[in-house]
Design a protein around this motif. Sequence first.
Motif, PDB file in Angstrom:
ATOM      1  N   VAL A 184      -5.741  13.818  -2.017  1.00 60.98           N
ATOM      2  CA  VAL A 184      -6.479  14.107  -3.243  1.00 60.98           C
ATOM      3  C   VAL A 184      -5.647  13.601  -4.413  1.00 60.98           C
ATOM      4  CG1 VAL A 184      -5.551  16.473  -3.414  1.00 60.98           C
ATOM      5  CG2 VAL A 184      -7.693  15.887  -4.576  1.00 60.98           C
ATOM      6  N   VAL A 185      -6.298  12.954  -5.377  1.00 56.74           N
ATOM      7  CA  VAL A 185      -5.599  12.299  -6.482  1.00 56.74           C
ATOM      8  C   VAL A 185      -5.984  12.929  -7.806  1.00 56.74           C
ATOM      9  CG1 VAL A 185      -5.280  10.120  -7.725  1.00 56.74           C
ATOM     10  CG2 VAL A 185      -5.472  10.119  -5.236  1.00 56.74           C
ATOM     11  N   GLY A 186      -4.987  13.132  -8.673  1.00 54.08           N
ATOM     12  CA  GLY A 186      -5.277  13.676  -9.997  1.00 54.08           C
ATOM     13  C   GLY A 186      -4.225  13.275 -10.992  1.00 54.08           C
ATOM     14  N   GLY A 187      -4.208  13.994 -12.105  1.00 49.70           N
ATOM     15  CA  GLY A 187      -3.276  13.692 -13.180  1.00 49.70           C
ATOM     16  C   GLY A 187      -3.987  12.927 -14.271  1.00 49.70           C
ATOM     17  N   GLY A 188      -4.601  13.653 -15.195  1.00 51.69           N
ATOM     18  CA  GLY A 188      -5.300  13.007 -16.304  1.00 51.69           C
ATOM     19  C   GLY A 188      -6.611  12.354 -15.929  1.00 51.69           C
ATOM     20  N   VAL A 189      -7.163  12.695 -14.766  1.00 50.98           N
ATOM     21  CA  VAL A 189      -8.417  12.077 -14.314  1.00 50.98           C
ATOM     22  C   VAL A 189      -9.566  12.471 -15.240  1.00 50.98           C
ATOM     23  CG1 VAL A 189     -10.156  12.061 -12.482  1.00 50.98           C
ATOM     24  CG2 VAL A 189      -7.734  11.845 -11.903  1.00 50.98           C
ATOM     25  N   LYS A 190     -10.340  11.472 -15.644  1.00 54.28           N
ATOM     26  CA  LYS A 190     -11.521  11.672 -16.479  1.00 54.28           C
ATOM     27  C   LYS A 190     -12.745  11.111 -15.744  1.00 54.28           C
ATOM     28  CE  LYS A 190      -9.200  13.132 -20.180  1.00 54.28           C
ATOM     29  NZ  LYS A 190      -7.860  13.211 -19.575  1.00 54.28           N
ATOM     30  N   LEU A 191     -13.911  11.429 -16.276  1.00 54.43           N
ATOM     31  CA  LEU A 191     -15.159  10.972 -15.661  1.00 54.43           C
ATOM     32  C   LEU A 191     -15.175   9.449 -15.480  1.00 54.43           C
ATOM     33  CD1 LEU A 191     -18.033  11.589 -14.650  1.00 54.43           C
ATOM     34  CD2 LEU A 191     -18.806  11.443 -17.037  1.00 54.43           C
ATOM     35  N   ALA A 192     -14.658   8.729 -16.460  1.00 62.66           N
ATOM     36  CA  ALA A 192     -14.666   7.259 -16.392  1.00 62.66           C
ATOM     37  C   ALA A 192     -13.821   6.717 -15.248  1.00 62.66           C
ATOM     38  CB  ALA A 192     -14.176   6.679 -17.713  1.00 62.66           C
ATOM     39  N   ASP A 193     -12.884   7.519 -14.736  1.00 64.65           N
ATOM     40  CA  ASP A 193     -12.022   7.079 -13.631  1.00 64.65           C
ATOM     41  C   ASP A 193     -12.698   7.206 -12.269  1.00 64.65           C
ATOM     42  OD1 ASP A 193      -9.653   6.608 -15.244  1.00 64.65           O
ATOM     43  OD2 ASP A 193      -9.429   8.791 -15.361  1.00 64.65           O
ATOM     44  N   ILE A 194     -13.680   8.074 -12.165  1.00 65.59           N
ATOM     45  CA  ILE A 194     -14.219   8.456 -10.858  1.00 65.59           C
ATOM     46  C   ILE A 194     -14.827   7.288 -10.083  1.00 65.59           C
ATOM     47  CG2 ILE A 194     -15.891   9.918  -9.647  1.00 65.59           C
ATOM     48  CD1 ILE A 194     -13.486  11.453 -10.672  1.00 65.59           C
ATOM     49  N   PRO A 195     -15.661   6.429 -10.689  1.00 70.42           N
ATOM     50  CA  PRO A 195     -16.251   5.340  -9.893  1.00 70.42           C
ATOM     51  C   PRO A 195     -15.219   4.481  -9.175  1.00 70.42           C
ATOM     52  CG  PRO A 195     -17.406   5.543 -11.971  1.00 70.42           C
ATOM     53  CD  PRO A 195     -16.215   6.453 -12.058  1.00 70.42           C
ATOM     54  N   THR A 196     -14.142   4.127  -9.869  1.00 74.15           N
ATOM     55  CA  THR A 196     -13.092   3.310  -9.248  1.00 74.15           C
ATOM     56  C   THR A 196     -12.291   4.117  -8.245  1.00 74.15           C
ATOM     57  OG1 THR A 196     -12.919   2.038 -11.288  1.00 74.15           O
ATOM     58  CG2 THR A 196     -11.130   1.811  -9.710  1.00 74.15           C
ATOM     59  N   LEU A 197     -11.933   5.339  -8.611  1.00 74.86           N
ATOM     60  CA  LEU A 197     -11.136   6.193  -7.733  1.00 74.86           C
ATOM     61  C   LEU A 197     -11.866   6.495  -6.428  1.00 74.86           C
ATOM     62  CD1 LEU A 197      -8.412   7.657  -7.793  1.00 74.86           C
ATOM     63  CD2 LEU A 197      -9.580   9.646  -8.767  1.00 74.86           C
ATOM     64  N   ALA A 198     -13.158   6.676  -6.534  1.00 74.34           N
ATOM     65  CA  ALA A 198     -13.953   7.041  -5.354  1.00 74.34           C
ATOM     66  C   ALA A 198     -14.028   5.927  -4.316  1.00 74.34           C
ATOM     67  CB  ALA A 198     -15.372   7.437  -5.786  1.00 74.34           C
ATOM     68  N   LYS A 199     -13.705   4.713  -4.726  1.00 76.64           N
ATOM     69  CA  LYS A 199     -13.776   3.580  -3.806  1.00 76.64           C
ATOM     70  C   LYS A 199     -12.430   3.242  -3.163  1.00 76.64           C
ATOM     71  CE  LYS A 199     -17.649   1.537  -6.345  1.00 76.64           C
ATOM     72  NZ  LYS A 199     -18.110   0.396  -7.184  1.00 76.64           N
ATOM     73  N   THR A 200     -11.401   4.038  -3.429  1.00 77.14           N
ATOM     74  CA  THR A 200     -10.059   3.734  -2.917  1.00 77.14           C
ATOM     75  C   THR A 200      -9.853   4.205  -1.483  1.00 77.14           C
ATOM     76  OG1 THR A 200      -9.162   5.820  -3.740  1.00 77.14           O
ATOM     77  CG2 THR A 200      -9.056   3.908  -5.228  1.00 77.14           C
ATOM     78  N   GLY A 201     -10.728   5.090  -1.000  1.00 77.59           N
ATOM     79  CA  GLY A 201     -10.555   5.638   0.336  1.00 77.59           C
ATOM     80  C   GLY A 201      -9.888   7.002   0.361  1.00 77.59           C
ATOM     81  N   VAL A 202      -9.501   7.542  -0.818  1.00 75.28           N
ATOM     82  CA  VAL A 202      -8.940   8.889  -0.835  1.00 75.28           C
ATOM     83  C   VAL A 202     -10.062   9.890  -0.589  1.00 75.28           C
ATOM     84  CG1 VAL A 202      -7.032   8.277  -2.346  1.00 75.28           C
ATOM     85  CG2 VAL A 202      -9.154   9.156  -3.357  1.00 75.28           C
TER      86      VAL A 202
END
Length: 236
Positions: A184-202
């Motif tokens: 699970v990844v975090g640290g300053g995560v905002k809504l705008a980060d989610i589309p890219t983050l969701a595609k990383t495989g985490v």
Amino acid sequence: MGNIKKLDISAYLVIGPENTKGRPVATIIKEAVSAGFTCIQIRSKVASARELIQLTRQAAEVIEEAGKSDEVALLVNDRLDVVLAAKSQGIKVDGIHVGQKDIPVNVCREYLGEDLIIGLSARADQLFDYIKTEDVSQLDYFGVGPLHETPTKPDCGIGEDGKVITRSIADITKVAELSSIPVVVGGGVKLADIPTLAKTGVDGFFVVSAVTEAENPKQAATNLVNAWNNYNSKTF
């Protein structure tokens, strides 16, 4: 896994009384759970042990009222004493999240048994070697970050030189590939980060202020969950 059928860290909220702009912690947890958050962590550096136990009780009650006690995991940050005290009082708490400088994982496992959840913050320095070599036999997931520097936890990601190490999307993708347990990844995560983050495989994201300090926490939580579900590579 205790009362949890399957650990789901896809939408993970970290919360304490210092993060809510004076609003009740239980109220924001209720809104996040109703929006689809799947994991709640009670974390506070200012609350006493008694206050943390009470917050854990309130969170457990909120999750139970939502009918999600077997779906939403309730964890406590760092405080093994609080987890044990809560359990002894009949509070439904599912585990603990610790860092490298906190109580060792093997000690947590000794006291909590095989059924409760233990999450560990992955080391900021030497991250990739650490993910590959750390004994994960007693762990349920890794927490990785920060994605951005965050005032919520200024020491998040500090390396041996005292500087904050933030994680690129390439780093996170590599961690997901290397890790044999959920990430699970975090640290300053905002809504705008989610589309890219969701595609990383985490396996998920964790947030604090993006929900706890939002003008409308339920709407903010809903937007985050919907974005994750829309873009998550593991659902394709």
